[in-house]
Design a protein around this motif. Sequence first.
Motif, PDB file in Angstrom:
ATOM      1  N   ASP A 137      11.000   5.278  -6.031  1.00  0.00           N
ATOM      2  CA  ASP A 137      10.322   5.801  -4.838  1.00  0.00           C
ATOM      3  C   ASP A 137       9.403   4.725  -4.253  1.00  0.00           C
ATOM      4  O   ASP A 137       9.268   4.579  -3.039  1.00  0.00           O
ATOM      5  CB  ASP A 137       9.480   7.027  -5.184  1.00  0.00           C
ATOM      6  CG  ASP A 137      10.341   8.220  -5.554  1.00  0.00           C
ATOM      7  OD1 ASP A 137      11.507   8.236  -5.119  1.00  0.00           O
ATOM      8  OD2 ASP A 137       9.856   9.098  -6.260  1.00  0.00           O
ATOM      9  N   GLY A 138       8.750   3.984  -5.171  1.00  0.00           N
ATOM     10  CA  GLY A 138       7.864   2.898  -4.744  1.00  0.00           C
ATOM     11  C   GLY A 138       8.616   1.859  -3.923  1.00  0.00           C
ATOM     12  O   GLY A 138       8.143   1.425  -2.877  1.00  0.00           O
ATOM     13  N   ILE A 139       9.807   1.511  -4.385  1.00  0.00           N
ATOM     14  CA  ILE A 139      10.597   0.507  -3.655  1.00  0.00           C
ATOM     15  C   ILE A 139      10.967   1.038  -2.276  1.00  0.00           C
ATOM     16  O   ILE A 139      10.838   0.339  -1.259  1.00  0.00           O
ATOM     17  CB  ILE A 139      11.864   0.140  -4.462  1.00  0.00           C
ATOM     18  CG1 ILE A 139      11.450  -0.559  -5.752  1.00  0.00           C
ATOM     19  CG2 ILE A 139      12.783  -0.743  -3.639  1.00  0.00           C
ATOM     20  CD1 ILE A 139      12.595  -0.793  -6.705  1.00  0.00           C
ATOM     21  N   ALA A 140      11.395   2.300  -2.233  1.00  0.00           N
ATOM     22  CA  ALA A 140      11.750   2.907  -0.954  1.00  0.00           C
ATOM     23  C   ALA A 140      10.548   2.916  -0.006  1.00  0.00           C
ATOM     24  O   ALA A 140      10.659   2.614   1.187  1.00  0.00           O
ATOM     25  CB  ALA A 140      12.252   4.337  -1.167  1.00  0.00           C
ATOM     26  N   ALA A 141       9.359   3.244  -0.574  1.00  0.00           N
ATOM     27  CA  ALA A 141       8.149   3.282   0.241  1.00  0.00           C
ATOM     28  C   ALA A 141       7.784   1.887   0.740  1.00  0.00           C
ATOM     29  O   ALA A 141       7.300   1.722   1.860  1.00  0.00           O
ATOM     30  CB  ALA A 141       6.990   3.875  -0.556  1.00  0.00           C
ATOM     31  N   PHE A 142       8.038   0.877  -0.098  1.00  0.00           N
ATOM     32  CA  PHE A 142       7.761  -0.506   0.304  1.00  0.00           C
ATOM     33  C   PHE A 142       8.567  -0.854   1.552  1.00  0.00           C
ATOM     34  O   PHE A 142       8.022  -1.320   2.558  1.00  0.00           O
ATOM     35  CB  PHE A 142       8.108  -1.463  -0.842  1.00  0.00           C
ATOM     36  CG  PHE A 142       7.778  -2.897  -0.557  1.00  0.00           C
ATOM     37  CD1 PHE A 142       6.499  -3.379  -0.791  1.00  0.00           C
ATOM     38  CD2 PHE A 142       8.731  -3.773  -0.046  1.00  0.00           C
ATOM     39  CE1 PHE A 142       6.172  -4.693  -0.535  1.00  0.00           C
ATOM     40  CE2 PHE A 142       8.416  -5.084   0.219  1.00  0.00           C
ATOM     41  CZ  PHE A 142       7.129  -5.553  -0.021  1.00  0.00           C
ATOM     42  N   VAL A 184       0.841  -1.206   0.000  1.00  0.00           N
ATOM     43  CA  VAL A 184       0.000   0.000   0.000  1.00  0.00           C
ATOM     44  C   VAL A 184       0.878   1.259   0.000  1.00  0.00           C
ATOM     45  O   VAL A 184       0.619   2.211  -0.735  1.00  0.00           O
ATOM     46  CB  VAL A 184      -0.971  -0.015   1.201  1.00  0.00           C
ATOM     47  CG1 VAL A 184      -1.655   1.325   1.353  1.00  0.00           C
ATOM     48  CG2 VAL A 184      -2.013  -1.093   1.014  1.00  0.00           C
ATOM     49  N   SER A 185       1.957   1.239   0.807  1.00  0.00           N
ATOM     50  CA  SER A 185       2.874   2.387   0.817  1.00  0.00           C
ATOM     51  C   SER A 185       3.431   2.630  -0.572  1.00  0.00           C
ATOM     52  O   SER A 185       3.442   3.760  -1.070  1.00  0.00           O
ATOM     53  CB  SER A 185       4.047   2.126   1.762  1.00  0.00           C
ATOM     54  OG  SER A 185       3.601   2.028   3.063  1.00  0.00           O
ATOM     55  N   SER A 229       5.878   8.105  12.528  1.00  0.00           N
ATOM     56  CA  SER A 229       6.224   8.917  11.368  1.00  0.00           C
ATOM     57  C   SER A 229       7.670   9.381  11.469  1.00  0.00           C
ATOM     58  O   SER A 229       8.357   9.504  10.454  1.00  0.00           O
ATOM     59  CB  SER A 229       5.259  10.082  11.208  1.00  0.00           C
ATOM     60  OG  SER A 229       5.519  11.072  12.139  1.00  0.00           O
ATOM     61  N   ALA A 230       8.168   9.602  12.696  1.00  0.00           N
ATOM     62  CA  ALA A 230       9.564  10.023  12.855  1.00  0.00           C
ATOM     63  C   ALA A 230      10.500   8.914  12.387  1.00  0.00           C
ATOM     64  O   ALA A 230      11.453   9.153  11.633  1.00  0.00           O
ATOM     65  CB  ALA A 230       9.848  10.385  14.303  1.00  0.00           C
ATOM     66  N   ILE A 231      10.228   7.684  12.828  1.00  0.00           N
ATOM     67  CA  ILE A 231      11.112   6.583  12.441  1.00  0.00           C
ATOM     68  C   ILE A 231      11.033   6.325  10.936  1.00  0.00           C
ATOM     69  O   ILE A 231      12.051   6.102  10.277  1.00  0.00           O
ATOM     70  CB  ILE A 231      10.776   5.316  13.258  1.00  0.00           C
ATOM     71  CG1 ILE A 231      11.185   5.537  14.713  1.00  0.00           C
ATOM     72  CG2 ILE A 231      11.480   4.097  12.686  1.00  0.00           C
ATOM     73  CD1 ILE A 231      10.859   4.412  15.633  1.00  0.00           C
ATOM     74  N   THR A 232       9.799   6.410  10.393  1.00  0.00           N
ATOM     75  CA  THR A 232       9.654   6.221   8.948  1.00  0.00           C
ATOM     76  C   THR A 232      10.448   7.277   8.197  1.00  0.00           C
ATOM     77  O   THR A 232      11.137   6.970   7.216  1.00  0.00           O
ATOM     78  CB  THR A 232       8.172   6.327   8.544  1.00  0.00           C
ATOM     79  OG1 THR A 232       7.396   5.610   9.495  1.00  0.00           O
ATOM     80  CG2 THR A 232       7.942   5.742   7.184  1.00  0.00           C
ATOM     81  N   ILE A 264       4.467  10.474   1.880  1.00  0.00           N
ATOM     82  CA  ILE A 264       3.003  10.456   1.758  1.00  0.00           C
ATOM     83  C   ILE A 264       2.519   9.024   1.564  1.00  0.00           C
ATOM     84  O   ILE A 264       1.514   8.617   2.134  1.00  0.00           O
ATOM     85  CB  ILE A 264       2.529  11.353   0.591  1.00  0.00           C
ATOM     86  CG1 ILE A 264       2.783  12.820   0.941  1.00  0.00           C
ATOM     87  CG2 ILE A 264       1.051  11.172   0.338  1.00  0.00           C
ATOM     88  CD1 ILE A 264       2.524  13.761  -0.193  1.00  0.00           C
ATOM     89  N   GLY A 265       3.267   8.253   0.761  1.00  0.00           N
ATOM     90  CA  GLY A 265       2.913   6.846   0.581  1.00  0.00           C
ATOM     91  C   GLY A 265       2.785   6.138   1.908  1.00  0.00           C
ATOM     92  O   GLY A 265       1.821   5.406   2.170  1.00  0.00           O
ATOM     93  N   ASN A 266       3.764   6.372   2.804  1.00  0.00           N
ATOM     94  CA  ASN A 266       3.729   5.736   4.124  1.00  0.00           C
ATOM     95  C   ASN A 266       2.621   6.312   4.983  1.00  0.00           C
ATOM     96  O   ASN A 266       1.931   5.601   5.693  1.00  0.00           O
ATOM     97  CB  ASN A 266       5.058   5.937   4.836  1.00  0.00           C
ATOM     98  CG  ASN A 266       6.122   5.072   4.238  1.00  0.00           C
ATOM     99  OD1 ASN A 266       5.919   3.880   4.116  1.00  0.00           O
ATOM    100  ND2 ASN A 266       7.201   5.659   3.833  1.00  0.00           N
TER     101      ASN A 266
END
Lengths: 258, 159
Positions: free
Chosen positions: A147-152, A133-134, A180-183, A204-206
């Motif tokens: 970016d998708g891979i990073a969000a994954f 989903v991220s 959100s800080a750790i992400t 935003i994905g996360n």
Amino acid sequence: MDQNKSSTKEYRQIISCILDVGELLLKNGAEVMRVEDTITRLCDAYGFSSSDVLTITSSILLTAVAPDGDIITQTRRIKSRSTDLSLVGRVNALSREIAANPMPSDKFTNMLQEAQNDKVYSRRTIFITYGFVSAIFAVFFGGDFVDGIAAFISGLILYIVQQLGGKLRMNSTLLNTLCSAITAFVIVVLLHIGIGHHSDKIMIGNIMLLIPGLALTTSLRDLINGDTISGLLGLFEAVIKAIAIAIGSALVLQGLGV
Amino acid sequence: MFDMFIEVLMAGLGSAGFAYLFNVHGKKIAWTGIGGALSWLVYLIVMQMSGDLFVALFAATLSIVVASEILARVIKIPVIMMLVPMLIPLVPGGTLFYSMQALISGKNLQFIGYVQSLALQAAAIAVGMIVGTAIMGNFFTFYYRAKAQKISQKITEQS
């Protein structure tokens, strides 16, 4: 006289069961109007001559006049909420069934228990879904494939942090900030080693997983619908949650100068 | 064009993903995915035609409210089971994030702009939901009434 007492007790049990139905619906994502409708319908089915119900996002208050003349008032406080639409579906079906042919309170309780024995996805499935989903929303909001891979990856870490925080029974506002800080920190690290290009898109994905966009929209709907208290409660909860999440990510992203 | 295709596809997948998180099972996940993609398709088309964010979001919300009300009656489940996951791509999560970021970094003018846009978007979705539900509610009342009349006519003819 003795029989009269037992029937009064039975009516109290039934009101308690009806409130259980309302609580389950409200806790798992049903809207205020549906909860009130269901409770009123059930009270009618059991022959309560009048029933007044007030539902707001954090509590249900019900007063009903039993067929034997007894006036019963009970309240429920709803503290935590999550979204389980499957359970809402089953409780809703059950409430229709019971409204069609009312049954004694002990049977009612058993059926409610059965409805709660839910088919839920395993943790592993949810874990992977968080990642996907991220990634999907990072691309949706204009990120590229990398970016998708990073969000994954950061989505998977987000799930782990959320689960750990839940186990520690952490304050939920604080937990959102921490998540959100750790992400954000993970994203900075990923950008640093060359995975991902746009930190905001990945974030935003996360954050779609955390951010109360849906709560914001539904609370506005409640406001326009006339459920003012529920609407305002929802709106404030959403705003506080959004600020908590933004503080977490902004602190890290700005602190590290990305 | 390709970008739009990707966006529609991602909207569908995103809705389906959220259906998983909301514990929806089986074929219904596919339906929510189709609904999510539909919502974004309608949004893009109306956005191209009118160029207005409010109108586009309103139309997109209306389309999925209609779709989910019909679907819910066909497969006999509560409407929110379809509607909530389908709404996810329309939800202004991105704007909410940017507005909060602007607030914290002290960019007041940007913050006001984002909040304005946010209120507009949320209002468009909320109004779309209310109007859609009202229309469909009336539609189904008439539909069932007509159906009941037909059945009663048949019975009187037979007797």
